[in-house]
Scaffold this motif. Structure first.
Motif, PDB file in Angstrom:
ATOM      1  N   ALA A 220       0.835  -1.204   0.000  1.00  0.00           N
ATOM      2  CA  ALA A 220       0.000   0.000   0.000  1.00  0.00           C
ATOM      3  C   ALA A 220       0.868   1.252   0.000  1.00  0.00           C
ATOM      4  N   ALA A 221       1.953   1.224   0.768  1.00  0.00           N
ATOM      5  CA  ALA A 221       2.867   2.368   0.808  1.00  0.00           C
ATOM      6  C   ALA A 221       3.491   2.612  -0.560  1.00  0.00           C
ATOM      7  N   GLN A 222       3.857   1.525  -1.244  1.00  0.00           N
ATOM      8  CA  GLN A 222       4.468   1.661  -2.570  1.00  0.00           C
ATOM      9  C   GLN A 222       3.467   2.220  -3.575  1.00  0.00           C
ATOM     10  N   ARG A 223       2.232   1.714  -3.543  1.00  0.00           N
ATOM     11  CA  ARG A 223       1.211   2.191  -4.484  1.00  0.00           C
ATOM     12  C   ARG A 223       0.892   3.668  -4.275  1.00  0.00           C
ATOM     13  N   GLN A 224       0.916   4.106  -3.020  1.00  0.00           N
ATOM     14  CA  GLN A 224       0.539   5.482  -2.716  1.00  0.00           C
ATOM     15  C   GLN A 224       1.736   6.427  -2.664  1.00  0.00           C
ATOM     16  N   GLY A 225       2.902   5.916  -2.987  1.00  0.00           N
ATOM     17  CA  GLY A 225       4.082   6.771  -3.039  1.00  0.00           C
ATOM     18  C   GLY A 225       4.533   7.280  -1.684  1.00  0.00           C
ATOM     19  N   ILE A 226       4.266   6.514  -0.631  1.00  0.00           N
ATOM     20  CA  ILE A 226       4.669   6.921   0.717  1.00  0.00           C
ATOM     21  C   ILE A 226       6.164   6.665   0.886  1.00  0.00           C
ATOM     22  N   SER A 227       6.850   7.621   1.464  1.00  0.00           N
ATOM     23  CA  SER A 227       8.289   7.472   1.671  1.00  0.00           C
ATOM     24  C   SER A 227       8.669   8.003   3.049  1.00  0.00           C
ATOM     25  N   VAL A 228       9.900   7.708   3.429  1.00  0.00           N
ATOM     26  CA  VAL A 228      10.435   8.161   4.717  1.00  0.00           C
ATOM     27  C   VAL A 228      11.747   8.878   4.438  1.00  0.00           C
ATOM     28  N   SER A 229      11.887  10.082   4.954  1.00  0.00           N
ATOM     29  CA  SER A 229      13.085  10.876   4.697  1.00  0.00           C
ATOM     30  C   SER A 229      14.203  10.509   5.673  1.00  0.00           C
ATOM     31  N   PRO A 230      15.461  10.760   5.286  1.00  0.00           N
ATOM     32  CA  PRO A 230      16.578  10.526   6.218  1.00  0.00           C
ATOM     33  C   PRO A 230      16.416  11.295   7.524  1.00  0.00           C
ATOM     34  N   LYS A 231      15.854  12.501   7.453  1.00  0.00           N
ATOM     35  CA  LYS A 231      15.642  13.295   8.667  1.00  0.00           C
ATOM     36  C   LYS A 231      14.670  12.593   9.609  1.00  0.00           C
ATOM     37  N   GLU A 232      13.589  12.028   9.055  1.00  0.00           N
ATOM     38  CA  GLU A 232      12.618  11.311   9.882  1.00  0.00           C
ATOM     39  C   GLU A 232      13.262  10.102  10.554  1.00  0.00           C
ATOM     40  N   ILE A 233      14.127   9.408   9.809  1.00  0.00           N
ATOM     41  CA  ILE A 233      14.803   8.236  10.366  1.00  0.00           C
ATOM     42  C   ILE A 233      15.696   8.639  11.533  1.00  0.00           C
ATOM     43  N   GLN A 234      16.474   9.708  11.354  1.00  0.00           N
ATOM     44  CA  GLN A 234      17.377  10.149  12.414  1.00  0.00           C
ATOM     45  C   GLN A 234      16.611  10.626  13.642  1.00  0.00           C
ATOM     46  N   GLU A 235      15.506  11.332  13.429  1.00  0.00           N
ATOM     47  CA  GLU A 235      14.700  11.804  14.561  1.00  0.00           C
ATOM     48  C   GLU A 235      14.090  10.634  15.317  1.00  0.00           C
ATOM     49  N   GLU A 236      13.644   9.614  14.573  1.00  0.00           N
ATOM     50  CA  GLU A 236      13.050   8.449  15.232  1.00  0.00           C
ATOM     51  C   GLU A 236      14.105   7.652  15.986  1.00  0.00           C
ATOM     52  N   LYS A 237      15.301   7.541  15.421  1.00  0.00           N
ATOM     53  CA  LYS A 237      16.387   6.851  16.124  1.00  0.00           C
ATOM     54  C   LYS A 237      16.706   7.554  17.439  1.00  0.00           C
ATOM     55  N   LYS A 238      16.745   8.882  17.409  1.00  0.00           N
ATOM     56  CA  LYS A 238      17.011   9.640  18.638  1.00  0.00           C
ATOM     57  C   LYS A 238      15.913   9.401  19.663  1.00  0.00           C
ATOM     58  N   ARG A 239      14.655   9.366  19.190  1.00  0.00           N
ATOM     59  CA  ARG A 239      13.533   9.164  20.105  1.00  0.00           C
ATOM     60  C   ARG A 239      13.607   7.790  20.759  1.00  0.00           C
ATOM     61  N   ILE A 240      13.914   6.769  19.962  1.00  0.00           N
ATOM     62  CA  ILE A 240      13.988   5.406  20.495  1.00  0.00           C
ATOM     63  C   ILE A 240      15.139   5.284  21.484  1.00  0.00           C
TER      64      ILE A 240
END
Length: 307
Positions: free
Chosen positions: A83-103
């Motif tokens: 579903a993510a691929q069909r709808q063109g959903i993506s995750v940016s490097p900034k989002e990944i780094q922010e989530e890593k910091k949160r975890i």
């Protein structure tokens, strides 16, 4: 974010230490839209869930309950990823780094080495969460609906019984005994607290904020067995020697709707999202023709295929 992703977020840091060497492709256990779902896929999902240590054991040793849970998660994740691929959903490097910091902020051991997190695992978590929110968006909860839920579960929203206590803290046992003697002679507890107590509350006559049972160190639980006006014996703690005086016990009381409205609305939104996501997944499983191979029919089962 739905509840099914929270558990994996909490255990995500464990998965970093659970990666095994890439194994050769293992046999299929099912097909989804004509594509195989293999044991290797199940192992990858289990590592993603933070239970790679168990997943690396031979598949024939997995308990039926564990195999079924991992199988369902594998199917759900594949459907959401598509579903993510069909709808063109993506995750940016900034989002990944922010989530890593949160975890890391909630999972890193105090004073220990920071846990290394796989960026690919974090990316996948965020991608699936975004896809779930897209296919099952959070509904708006009206004040009327929140109020109805409040009235239906009114006893659930309350402040617990709390103790209102004065506390004197001193360094030595001898100082504590001297204060007990002064109290027995009729001296004011508040005045002695202002003059002798080491705690910041001493300036307020030793008055502590009201607390419920279990919210303070164990010695403060004694107040719940005391009578108003009663003074405790000398109690020791890592901070020194304490003398407590119970002012009164504040009874439990229902919280007003305005105090819990946000909590109720959040609960109703998450519940509605879970139900909507379950319906979406059930529909996709039917239309994508999920088939379990006969060899595994006794271990696995078709998830969410009810009406």
């Amino acid at each position: 974010m739905t509840a099914r992703f929270r558990l994996a977020f909490i255990f995500l840091f464990l998965a970093a230490s659970c990666h095994a060497k890439e194994a050769p492709l293992e046999g299929a256990v099912a097909t989804l839209a004509g594509q195989p779902v293999s044991v290797a896929d199940l192992r990858e999902t289990a590592r993603f869930m933070g239970v790679g240590g168990v997943a690396d054991r031979p598949f024939t040793t997995w308990t039926p309950a564990f195999a079924k849970t991992v199988f369902e998660e594998t199917i759900y994740d594949r459907l959401l990823a598509e579903a993510a691929q069909r709808q063109g959903i993506s995750v940016s490097p900034k989002e990944i780094q922010e989530e890593k910091k949160r975890i890391l902020a909630i999972s890193a051991p105090e004073g220990g080495r920071p846990v290394e997190l796989s960026e690919e695992l974090v990316r996948k978590k965020l991608l699936l969460a975004k896809a779930a929110e897209q296919v099952a968006p959070a509904p708006e909860i009206s004040r009327k609906a929140a109020l109805a839920e409040y009235n239906r579960r009114k006893g659930h929203y309350e402040t617990p019984e709390r103790a209102l206590v004065r506390d004197i803290v001193v360094r030595s046992e001898d100082e504590g005994k001297a204060i007990l003697t002064a109290l027995a002679a009729g001296n004011s507890f508040s005045a002695l607290a202002r003059a002798k107590s080491l705690s910041p509350e001493g300036a307020k006559g030793g008055l502590l904020p009201p607390y419920a049972l279990g919210e303070m160190p164990a010695l403060f639980a004694l107040a719940f067995s005391m009578k108003p006006g009663e003074v405790s014996p000398l109690l020791s703690s890592p901070y020194g020697y304490h003398i407590l005086k119970l002012v009164k016990i504040l009874p439990s009381a229902d919280l007003p709707f305005r105090k819990v409205r946000d909590r109720i609305e959040r609960h109703l939104r998450e519940k509605a999202q879970r139900e909507a996501l379950a319906q979406w997944l059930a529909g996709k499983i039917r239309t994508e023709h999920l088939t379990i191979l006969p060899k595994y029919a006794s271990t696995l089962s078709l998830p969410l295929t009810g009406p």
